[in-house]
Design a protein around this motif. Structure first.
Motif, PDB file in Angstrom:
ATOM      1  N   ALA A 152      -7.616 -53.793  45.292  1.00  0.00           N
ATOM      2  CA  ALA A 152      -6.954 -52.916  46.262  1.00  0.00           C
ATOM      3  C   ALA A 152      -7.709 -51.604  46.415  1.00  0.00           C
ATOM      4  CB  ALA A 152      -5.511 -52.650  45.817  1.00  0.00           C
ATOM      5  N   MET A 153      -8.188 -51.053  45.299  1.00  0.00           N
ATOM      6  CA  MET A 153      -8.952 -49.805  45.366  1.00  0.00           C
ATOM      7  C   MET A 153     -10.256 -49.994  46.129  1.00  0.00           C
ATOM      8  SD  MET A 153      -8.499 -48.145  41.562  1.00  0.00           S
ATOM      9  CE  MET A 153      -7.049 -47.140  41.163  1.00  0.00           C
ATOM     10  N   ALA A 154     -10.990 -51.067  45.797  1.00  0.00           N
ATOM     11  CA  ALA A 154     -12.267 -51.326  46.470  1.00  0.00           C
ATOM     12  C   ALA A 154     -12.048 -51.565  47.960  1.00  0.00           C
ATOM     13  CB  ALA A 154     -12.950 -52.528  45.828  1.00  0.00           C
ATOM     14  N   ASP A 155     -11.047 -52.352  48.301  1.00  0.00           N
ATOM     15  CA  ASP A 155     -10.766 -52.629  49.717  1.00  0.00           C
ATOM     16  C   ASP A 155     -10.443 -51.347  50.479  1.00  0.00           C
ATOM     17  OD1 ASP A 155     -11.188 -55.291  49.292  1.00  0.00           O
ATOM     18  OD2 ASP A 155      -9.064 -55.854  49.226  1.00  0.00           O
ATOM     19  N   HIS A 156      -9.684 -50.458  49.829  1.00  0.00           N
ATOM     20  CA  HIS A 156      -9.323 -49.217  50.514  1.00  0.00           C
ATOM     21  C   HIS A 156     -10.541 -48.320  50.703  1.00  0.00           C
ATOM     22  CE1 HIS A 156      -6.677 -46.227  52.152  1.00  0.00           C
ATOM     23  NE2 HIS A 156      -7.099 -45.322  51.286  1.00  0.00           N
ATOM     24  N   TYR A 157     -11.423 -48.256  49.689  1.00  0.00           N
ATOM     25  CA  TYR A 157     -12.656 -47.477  49.834  1.00  0.00           C
ATOM     26  C   TYR A 157     -13.508 -48.031  50.975  1.00  0.00           C
ATOM     27  CZ  TYR A 157     -12.473 -44.426  45.727  1.00  0.00           C
ATOM     28  OH  TYR A 157     -12.156 -43.441  44.840  1.00  0.00           O
ATOM     29  N   LEU A 158     -13.618 -49.343  51.038  1.00  0.00           N
ATOM     30  CA  LEU A 158     -14.439 -49.962  52.078  1.00  0.00           C
ATOM     31  C   LEU A 158     -13.855 -49.735  53.465  1.00  0.00           C
ATOM     32  CD1 LEU A 158     -15.257 -53.329  50.267  1.00  0.00           C
ATOM     33  CD2 LEU A 158     -16.829 -51.431  50.728  1.00  0.00           C
ATOM     34  N   ALA A 159     -12.536 -49.634  53.536  1.00  0.00           N
ATOM     35  CA  ALA A 159     -11.887 -49.423  54.837  1.00  0.00           C
ATOM     36  C   ALA A 159     -11.846 -47.947  55.226  1.00  0.00           C
ATOM     37  CB  ALA A 159     -10.465 -49.984  54.796  1.00  0.00           C
ATOM     38  N   SER A 160     -12.225 -47.060  54.310  1.00  0.00           N
ATOM     39  CA  SER A 160     -12.148 -45.612  54.565  1.00  0.00           C
ATOM     40  C   SER A 160     -13.485 -44.964  54.234  1.00  0.00           C
ATOM     41  CB  SER A 160     -11.037 -44.986  53.711  1.00  0.00           C
ATOM     42  OG  SER A 160      -9.818 -45.696  53.856  1.00  0.00           O
ATOM     43  N   PRO A 161     -14.414 -44.932  55.196  1.00  0.00           N
ATOM     44  CA  PRO A 161     -15.759 -44.388  54.940  1.00  0.00           C
ATOM     45  C   PRO A 161     -15.747 -42.960  54.372  1.00  0.00           C
ATOM     46  CG  PRO A 161     -15.689 -45.498  57.060  1.00  0.00           C
ATOM     47  CD  PRO A 161     -14.271 -45.432  56.565  1.00  0.00           C
ATOM     48  N   ALA A 162     -14.775 -42.136  54.768  1.00  0.00           N
ATOM     49  CA  ALA A 162     -14.742 -40.747  54.300  1.00  0.00           C
ATOM     50  C   ALA A 162     -14.581 -40.670  52.786  1.00  0.00           C
ATOM     51  CB  ALA A 162     -13.608 -39.985  54.979  1.00  0.00           C
ATOM     52  N   LEU A 163     -13.955 -41.675  52.192  1.00  0.00           N
ATOM     53  CA  LEU A 163     -13.751 -41.667  50.751  1.00  0.00           C
ATOM     54  C   LEU A 163     -15.032 -41.983  49.987  1.00  0.00           C
ATOM     55  CD1 LEU A 163     -10.327 -43.550  50.442  1.00  0.00           C
ATOM     56  CD2 LEU A 163     -10.743 -41.085  50.275  1.00  0.00           C
ATOM     57  N   ARG A 164     -16.007 -42.582  50.675  1.00  0.00           N
ATOM     58  CA  ARG A 164     -17.254 -42.956  49.999  1.00  0.00           C
ATOM     59  C   ARG A 164     -18.284 -41.839  50.053  1.00  0.00           C
ATOM     60  NH1 ARG A 164     -16.398 -47.609  53.148  1.00  0.00           N
ATOM     61  NH2 ARG A 164     -18.344 -47.325  54.306  1.00  0.00           N
ATOM     62  N   GLY A 165     -18.040 -40.805  50.853  1.00  0.00           N
ATOM     63  CA  GLY A 165     -18.971 -39.683  50.905  1.00  0.00           C
ATOM     64  C   GLY A 165     -20.021 -39.845  51.984  1.00  0.00           C
ATOM     65  N   ASP A 166     -20.771 -38.767  52.227  1.00  0.00           N
ATOM     66  CA  ASP A 166     -21.809 -38.818  53.250  1.00  0.00           C
ATOM     67  C   ASP A 166     -23.106 -39.373  52.667  1.00  0.00           C
ATOM     68  OD1 ASP A 166     -22.928 -36.783  51.723  1.00  0.00           O
ATOM     69  OD2 ASP A 166     -22.238 -35.190  53.053  1.00  0.00           O
ATOM     70  N   HIS A 167     -24.073 -39.593  53.539  1.00  0.00           N
ATOM     71  CA  HIS A 167     -25.328 -40.227  53.130  1.00  0.00           C
ATOM     72  C   HIS A 167     -26.062 -39.390  52.086  1.00  0.00           C
ATOM     73  CE1 HIS A 167     -28.956 -42.638  53.420  1.00  0.00           C
ATOM     74  NE2 HIS A 167     -29.654 -41.537  53.661  1.00  0.00           N
TER      75      HIS A 167
END
Length: 258
Positions: A195-210
């Motif tokens: 669930a955590m991984a899926d949510h990160y993948l669905a929310s680019p802002a949570l993964r940070g900028d390049h």
């Protein structure tokens, strides 16, 4: 009546100590008068004038080592030397102001080690239901991130800001804290990691900028130190993090290797 005054009188007239006058002599800043018939050095108007000049320049912040050439300089060189001293004093003033501000920030706790923006993030957490231990762990992680990976700090902070604005992220984070009481082989851990991984993948802002992702991708050792800075981390928390990261890597997200 003997001409001139004693060293003690000269020092008193000029506003310095006898030790200071002797130091000026030692440095060659003021000529040392000859002794009179009684064996005393008598300071005349010339020596007193030199003492006043040296004392005034020293009081203005001119280093003693730089005074001698200034005394012999013409008006143009003297003005340039004063301008240089003024610049040095301004730099010292700026440094002292920065130190004073740090002392003021120390009185405010977190603000001594973190910028206001990070303090604001931490201040929001209790109102969202996060307990003191969680907030303390996040505080320590932010301090370490700022010190160890400064080029990735802003991105890390932005991820936290986006997360706190995201109700689902907040809920998942709280569930992660609750999971620390589960048994290490509890099947819910795998489900929560997914669930955590899926949510990160669905929310680019949570993964940070390049730029932030690149900075962290090059900082494996620092990443491990930050994530494992609490030696008492529950085994479930470590497993949850590992599973979540593995799923993100499998999906192509660049993360540091532990």
């Amino acid at each position: 009546m003997k001409n001139g005054v004693t060293i003690g009188q000269a020092a008193a007239f000029v506003g310095v100590t006898v030790k200071t006058v002797r130091h000026y002599h030692k440095l060659g800043l003021v000529a040392e008068p000859e002794r009179d018939g009684s064996g005393y050095r008598r300071y005349g108007s010339g020596e007193l004038l030199q003492l006043v000049q040296v004392r005034t320049l020293a009081a203005a912040g001119v280093p003693l080592a730089e005074i001698a050439p200034m005394l012999d300089a013409d008006a143009a060189r003297f003005g340039a030397a004063l301008a240089d001293v003024a610049r040095q004093l301004t730099e010292r003033i700026d440094e002292l102001v920065a130190r004073r501000d740090t002392l003021h920030r120390l009185a405010d706790g977190d603000r001594a080690l973190l910028p206001d923006r990070a303090c604001a993030v931490l201040a929001r957490m209790p109102g969202l239901g996060f307990g003191p231990d969680y907030v303390a762990a996040q505080r320590e992680a932010l301090v370490l991130a700022r010190a160890l990976v400064p080029e990735g700090f802003d991105g890390f902070l932005a991820q936290l800001e986006h997360g706190l604005d995201d109700p689902e992220y907040v809920d998942l984070a709280k569930r992660g804290r609750e999971a620390e009481t589960w048994e290490p082989d509890d099947p819910r851990i795998e489900e929560l990691a997914t669930a955590m991984a899926d949510h990160y993948l669905a929310s680019p802002a949570l993964r940070g900028d390049h730029a932030g992702l690149q900075a962290w991708a090059k900082a494996s050792a620092q990443y491990k130190l930050i994530n494992d800075h609490r030696g008492d981390q529950a085994p479930v928390a470590a497993r949850l993090t590992s599973l979540t990261e593995a799923k993100l890597r499998a999906a192509g997200v660049r993360l540091p290797n532990r």
